[in-house]
Motif scaffolding. Sequence first.
Motif, mmCIF file in Angstrom:
data_model
loop_
_atom_site.group_PDB
_atom_site.id
_atom_site.type_symbol
_atom_site.label_atom_id
_atom_site.label_comp_id
_atom_site.label_asym_id
_atom_site.label_seq_id
_atom_site.Cartn_x
_atom_site.Cartn_y
_atom_site.Cartn_z
ATOM 1 N N ILE A 186 0.835 -1.205 0.000
ATOM 2 C CA ILE A 186 0.000 0.000 0.000
ATOM 3 C C ILE A 186 0.869 1.253 0.000
ATOM 4 N N LYS A 187 1.899 1.260 0.858
ATOM 5 C CA LYS A 187 2.804 2.415 0.926
ATOM 6 C C LYS A 187 3.532 2.610 -0.400
ATOM 7 N N TYR A 188 4.044 1.523 -0.963
ATOM 8 C CA TYR A 188 4.767 1.617 -2.231
ATOM 9 C C TYR A 188 3.847 2.140 -3.331
ATOM 10 N N SER A 189 2.633 1.604 -3.418
ATOM 11 C CA SER A 189 1.691 2.004 -4.461
ATOM 12 C C SER A 189 1.298 3.473 -4.319
ATOM 13 N N PHE A 190 1.067 3.903 -3.081
ATOM 14 C CA PHE A 190 0.674 5.296 -2.835
ATOM 15 C C PHE A 190 1.775 6.258 -3.252
ATOM 16 N N PHE A 191 2.993 6.003 -2.799
ATOM 17 C CA PHE A 191 4.099 6.905 -3.136
ATOM 18 C C PHE A 191 4.459 6.820 -4.619
ATOM 19 N N PHE A 192 4.287 5.648 -5.212
ATOM 20 C CA PHE A 192 4.526 5.501 -6.647
ATOM 21 C C PHE A 192 3.558 6.387 -7.425
ATOM 22 N N MET A 193 2.267 6.321 -7.088
ATOM 23 C CA MET A 193 1.269 7.121 -7.783
ATOM 24 C C MET A 193 1.511 8.611 -7.576
ATOM 25 N N LEU A 194 1.902 8.988 -6.370
ATOM 26 C CA LEU A 194 2.183 10.392 -6.078
ATOM 27 C C LEU A 194 3.356 10.880 -6.915
ATOM 28 N N ILE A 230 20.680 3.826 -7.504
ATOM 29 C CA ILE A 230 20.926 3.896 -6.063
ATOM 30 C C ILE A 230 20.479 2.615 -5.376
ATOM 31 N N ASN A 231 21.340 2.076 -4.529
ATOM 32 C CA ASN A 231 20.941 0.974 -3.660
ATOM 33 C C ASN A 231 20.127 1.525 -2.493
ATOM 34 N N GLY A 232 19.284 0.712 -1.947
ATOM 35 C CA GLY A 232 18.500 1.165 -0.809
ATOM 36 C C GLY A 232 17.128 0.537 -0.804
ATOM 37 N N ASN A 233 16.396 0.763 0.278
ATOM 38 C CA ASN A 233 15.038 0.259 0.388
ATOM 39 C C ASN A 233 14.150 0.919 -0.656
ATOM 40 N N LEU A 234 13.476 0.114 -1.489
ATOM 41 C CA LEU A 234 12.706 0.642 -2.605
ATOM 42 C C LEU A 234 11.564 1.534 -2.137
ATOM 43 N N ILE A 235 10.931 1.186 -1.038
ATOM 44 C CA ILE A 235 9.838 2.008 -0.522
ATOM 45 C C ILE A 235 10.364 3.371 -0.086
ATOM 46 N N ASP A 236 11.516 3.375 0.578
ATOM 47 C CA ASP A 236 12.113 4.648 0.995
ATOM 48 C C ASP A 236 12.495 5.498 -0.212
ATOM 49 N N LEU A 237 13.080 4.861 -1.218
ATOM 50 C CA LEU A 237 13.501 5.597 -2.405
ATOM 51 C C LEU A 237 12.313 6.231 -3.114
ATOM 52 N N ILE A 238 11.234 5.475 -3.276
ATOM 53 C CA ILE A 238 10.072 6.010 -3.976
ATOM 54 C C ILE A 238 9.387 7.076 -3.120
ATOM 55 N N MET A 239 9.465 6.942 -1.800
ATOM 56 C CA MET A 239 8.884 7.948 -0.905
ATOM 57 C C MET A 239 9.643 9.268 -1.008
ATOM 58 N N TYR A 240 10.978 9.198 -0.989
ATOM 59 C CA TYR A 240 11.781 10.415 -1.118
ATOM 60 C C TYR A 240 11.504 11.101 -2.447
ATOM 61 N N ASN A 241 11.435 10.315 -3.504
ATOM 62 C CA ASN A 241 11.141 10.881 -4.809
ATOM 63 C C ASN A 241 9.747 11.504 -4.846
ATOM 64 N N ALA A 242 8.790 10.845 -4.224
ATOM 65 C CA ALA A 242 7.421 11.368 -4.188
ATOM 66 C C ALA A 242 7.383 12.736 -3.514
ATOM 67 N N ILE A 243 8.063 12.842 -2.380
ATOM 68 C CA ILE A 243 8.071 14.107 -1.628
ATOM 69 C C ILE A 243 8.758 15.216 -2.420
ATOM 70 N N LEU A 244 9.922 14.927 -2.959
ATOM 71 C CA LEU A 244 10.710 15.956 -3.637
ATOM 72 C C LEU A 244 10.119 16.345 -4.989
ATOM 73 N N TYR A 245 9.651 15.369 -5.760
ATOM 74 C CA TYR A 245 9.039 15.707 -7.051
ATOM 75 C C TYR A 245 7.711 16.439 -6.849
ATOM 76 N N SER A 246 6.980 16.083 -5.809
ATOM 77 C CA SER A 246 5.736 16.794 -5.510
ATOM 78 C C SER A 246 6.017 18.235 -5.116
ATOM 79 N N ALA A 247 7.088 18.438 -4.340
ATOM 80 C CA ALA A 247 7.476 19.795 -3.939
ATOM 81 C C ALA A 247 7.822 20.640 -5.159
ATOM 82 N N VAL A 248 8.552 20.044 -6.106
ATOM 83 C CA VAL A 248 8.903 20.757 -7.340
ATOM 84 C C VAL A 248 7.644 21.075 -8.144
ATOM 85 N N ALA A 249 6.724 20.118 -8.238
ATOM 86 C CA ALA A 249 5.480 20.330 -8.997
ATOM 87 C C ALA A 249 4.679 21.489 -8.413
#
Length: 268
Positions: A186-194, A230-249
């Motif tokens: 659920i977390k991965y899907s939500f942040f992916f869509m965001l 980048i290596n790392g937890n996929l959920i964390d990576l997609i969450m960081y991207n969701a936050i930062l790309y949303s901020a830019v948008a």
Amino acid sequence: MRRKKKLKKPVASFIILTNIIFWPLFCVVGAVKLLGYPTWLFDTVRCLSAWSSTFAFAILFPRIYPGQRFIHFVKQKFKNKLSLSVIVLIVMIQTAIFIMILFHIMNNYEETSIFTLSSWGMLSFYFVKTLLSGPLGEELGWRGFALLELQKKYSPLIASIIIGFWWGMWHLPIWLTTGFMGMDLIKYSFFFMLTIIATTIIMTVFYTINQNLIIPIIIHQLFNFFIGSINGNLIDLIMYNAILYSAVAVLLILINPKKVLYKIQSAK
């Protein structure tokens, strides 16, 4: 020869056919992986599946734009002169996001390497593979056609949200192969869509400024390339991207609301 009847709902037809083509191809990708076929075959089929939107658009094209030639349409999407300032700004924004995520991962990563790529050869190969299995195959249909088609009826923001949502849902089979279950899925899907919707808004802003399909291709390519390196937890990576790309948008909307919030008079 009698001209084919024009589609009443071209975008909906495009989305449906894109999924109809993608799902069987994705199943073939899974079968190739499970049966242990060579990596080159897996990469080839995976690349073909990413082009499902282009295949769908090409098939429907005679009924979407009767009397026009598909090749001419494609050429028109690349005819406008590229703006160096737009490209530099795009690269700077996405590189800054990448560096911020990188530093965060470095401070919390305990493995030997934070990168998935260990040599210039691997880096170059991954860059080309990413380009072929994503941006080049997806952008003509999703941005070159569907996004601009929706802007004939809706504002760029609404069109971006609609296309971003369906573009994200097109990735549904991929979500199911991540291995995540329950709350993690659920977390991965939500942040992916965001992330997908925010990225689409960013694409729309810059594509409106410089109407050459290379622009969304660059944005798409840099996103896929950076997150995949980048290596790392996929959920964390997609969450960081969701936050930062949303901020830019959001920032882009606030800086120039006329480019996003209001319906444009014509979308070619």
